[in-house]
Design a protein around this motif. Structure first.
Motif, PDB file in Angstrom:
ATOM      1  N   TRP A 335       0.863  -1.177   0.000  1.00  0.00           N
ATOM      2  CA  TRP A 335       0.000   0.000   0.000  1.00  0.00           C
ATOM      3  C   TRP A 335       0.894   1.220   0.000  1.00  0.00           C
ATOM      4  N   ASP A 337       0.331   5.766   0.694  1.00  0.00           N
ATOM      5  CA  ASP A 337      -0.601   6.875   0.916  1.00  0.00           C
ATOM      6  C   ASP A 337       0.013   8.142   0.344  1.00  0.00           C
ATOM      7  N   ARG A 342      -5.230   6.442  -0.864  1.00  0.00           N
ATOM      8  CA  ARG A 342      -4.611   5.150  -0.603  1.00  0.00           C
ATOM      9  C   ARG A 342      -4.449   4.377  -1.916  1.00  0.00           C
TER      10      ARG A 342
END
Ligand SMILES: Cc1cc2nc3c(=O)[nH]c(=O)nc-3n(C[C@H](O)[C@H](O)[C@H](O)COP(=O)(O)OP(=O)(O)OC[C@H]3O[C@@H](n4cnc5c(N)ncnc54)[C@H](O)[C@@H]3O)c2cc1C
Ligand code: SF4
Lengths: 410, 62
Positions: A335, A337, A342
């Motif tokens: 992931w 950000d 996201r």
């Protein structure tokens, strides 16, 4: 006799290895060697929310941030020897021992290499006080002192860490210029279409992103000034070098090992050339049958946990005199950000040759959720959600699992 | 064993939902819901979920 297990590197992969070995071999005598002074802590927030907390932070705020990042763990003290602030400097394969920077030497039955990566640097001297990298808590704390609103920040390298710290700094009110040698940010990881869309996304949020340019010189004129490959110059008050990483393999002084890109291992995470040495985490280059026979090194947070468990299973099986299970096929995920959006991925988008936009539009990133399917030879091999709810993305996972497991079976 | 998620830290990665689907799930609005008290049979999965949480938001007791 209780097996002696030495683990070099006391970060996520080292900690998870100690836990996994302890779970399978409760009597094992474990030594965990880490050259950082801190107990294992979580790195991803260092370019995200914690970078923001560390901006202009006093010593007390820094300590509170570190305490929050420190991993909670279930390791009892008995049978575990923590050696923090000590570096492994060499390794003697025949005597099965590791040499330490404090002059000590520790013998083992099994050795787990979990020494991870360190940032690559730009090959120029000068302006040292204004130059930063971002890997450790201490790096982040030092950078935080210069994250002052209004300051001009230069970032070289628009990979994930470069893009994240650029977004965080812009949010803090710095003016940010990013220099990237390739045609678009995060190109290798996301593919050209998504990477181009991410370039527009960053530019629309105030980042001066200049792609296709390399740094040809550096001076301390007016702060720190970079000369670029088109002859232009760019000046900042501080510089973050986010130009990739180098595996920490120098302590593995054994000519029998393949250290050409991290530590090469087989599917049991054992190094060919040394049956007593295993590698885990960012350092390990291992084959994953979900994606074909070529061994790969994967710099995602999920890998330390997956490989630690596998390494412990290998050790436990061999210590009991049988072979470990043949297949190791962990599902990668990552992931990121950036500017409050996201990105979350499963599978291996980096290996795709085509994409399909399943939901949303790439030209509306950050305004509406987008789901991208990554294909290789027409087959689904990765998923990427951009601003998509995790609940929604999780619902697509069984499809990816099914497509990838077909290859393992085939 | 008691399962607690610190919702002030949780960033809805959903890694726990994958590691322990019997314990963690998303509700129709995309919020995280979980079983607050679990038996021994789910301990290993739940510990794996706590380890897999990138924010280390899951606290287990007992
Ligand atoms: C700023 C930042 C942001 C990130 N964000 C994300 C993200 O959003 N998503 C994601 O999936 N991943 C992210 N990652 C990647 C993730 O943090 C790594 O995959 C993970 O930290 C790898 O863990 P590791 O234990 O294998 O290696 P490392 O964390 O690199 O740990 C290796 C440890 O070994 C020590 N060491 C090295 N050499 C020696 C020696 N000779 N003797 C003793 N000790 C030694 C090092 O000092 C270090 O403490 C991010 C990484 C960074 C730095
Ligand atoms: S893995 Fe952690 S952050 Fe993600 S949803 Fe579960 S508890 Fe929240």
């Amino acid at each position: 006799m209780a097996p002696r297990v030495t683990i070099v590197g006391a970060s996520l992969a080292g900690l998870r290895s100690a836990e996994a070995v302890r779970a399978l071999l409760p009597d094992a005598r474990i030594t965990l060697i880490g050259d950082e002074p801190h107990a294992p802590y979580n790195r991803p927030p260092l370019s995200k929310d914690v970078a923001e907390q560390l901006a202009g932070a006093d010593a007390e705020t820094q300590q509170a941030a570190l305490a929050k990042l420190t991993f909670k763990h279930r390791l009892p003290d008995a049978g575990l020897d923590w050696r923090l602030g000590v570096k492994a400097t060499g390794f003697d394969a025949d005597a099965r021992s590791v040499r330490l920077s404090d002059g000590g030497r520790i013998a083992h039955d099994w050795l787990i290499a979990a020494s991870g990566l360190r940032p690559r640097r730009l090959p120029f001297a000068g302006a040292e006080a204004r130059r930063h990298v971002l890997r450790s808590f201490d790096d982040a704390a030092r950078l935080g002192a210069q994250l002052v609103p209004g300051a001009r920040m230069l970032v070289v390298g628009a990979g994930f860490i470069g893009c994240e710290i650029a977004a965080t700094a812009a949010h803090l009110g710095l003016s940010v210029t990013v220099i990237e040698p390739q045609a678009a940010p995060m190109l290798a990881a996301l593919g050209p279409d998504v990477a181009q869309a991410m370039a527009s996304f960053h530019r629309a949020r105030g980042i001066d992103l200049r792609c296709g340019l390399t740094v040809t010189g550096l001076s301390d004129a007016n702060g720190v000034t970079l000369t670029l490959s088109d002859g232009s110059t760019v000046t900042g008050d501080l510089l973050v070098e986010a130009v990739g990483s180098l595996p920490n393999t120098e302590w593995l002084t054994d000519p029998a090992l393949d250290l050409s890109n991290g530590v090469l291992t087989d599917a049991t995470l054992t190094a060919p050339g040394n049956p007593r040495l295993l590698a885990v985490g960012d350092l390990a280059r291992f084959p994953n049958p979900l994606f074909g026979p070529a061994p790969r090194r994967v710099e995602h947070w999920c890998v330390p946990g997956q490989t630690a468990k596998r390494a412990a299973e290998t050790i436990a099986a061999r210590a009991a005199g049988h072979d470990p299970a043949p297949t190791f096929a962990p599902m990668p995920s990552f992931w990121s950000d950036q500017h409050g959006m996201r990105l979350q991925s499963f599978g291996a988008p980096a290996l795709a040759d085509a994409i399909r936009i399943a939901e949303g539009r790439l030209d509306r990133l950050g305004q509406e959720p987008c789901l991208v399917e990554y294909l290789q030879g027409g087959r689904l091999i990765g998923l990427l959600g951009l601003g998509l709810s995790p609940a929604h993305l999780t619902r697509h996972r069984p499809r990816l699992d099914a497509a990838l497991n077909e290859t393992v079976a085939a | 064993m008691k399962v607690h998620v610190d919702m002030s830290i949780c960033l809805l990665h959903g890694q726990c939902v994958i590691a322990a689907p019997e314990v963690f799930s998303f509700d129709d609005d995309g919020g995280l819901v979980w079983v607050k008290e679990i038996g021994e049979d789910l301990r290993a999965d739940t510990e794996a979920a706590a380890d897999a949480c990138p924010e280390q938001a899951i606290v287990l007791e007992g």
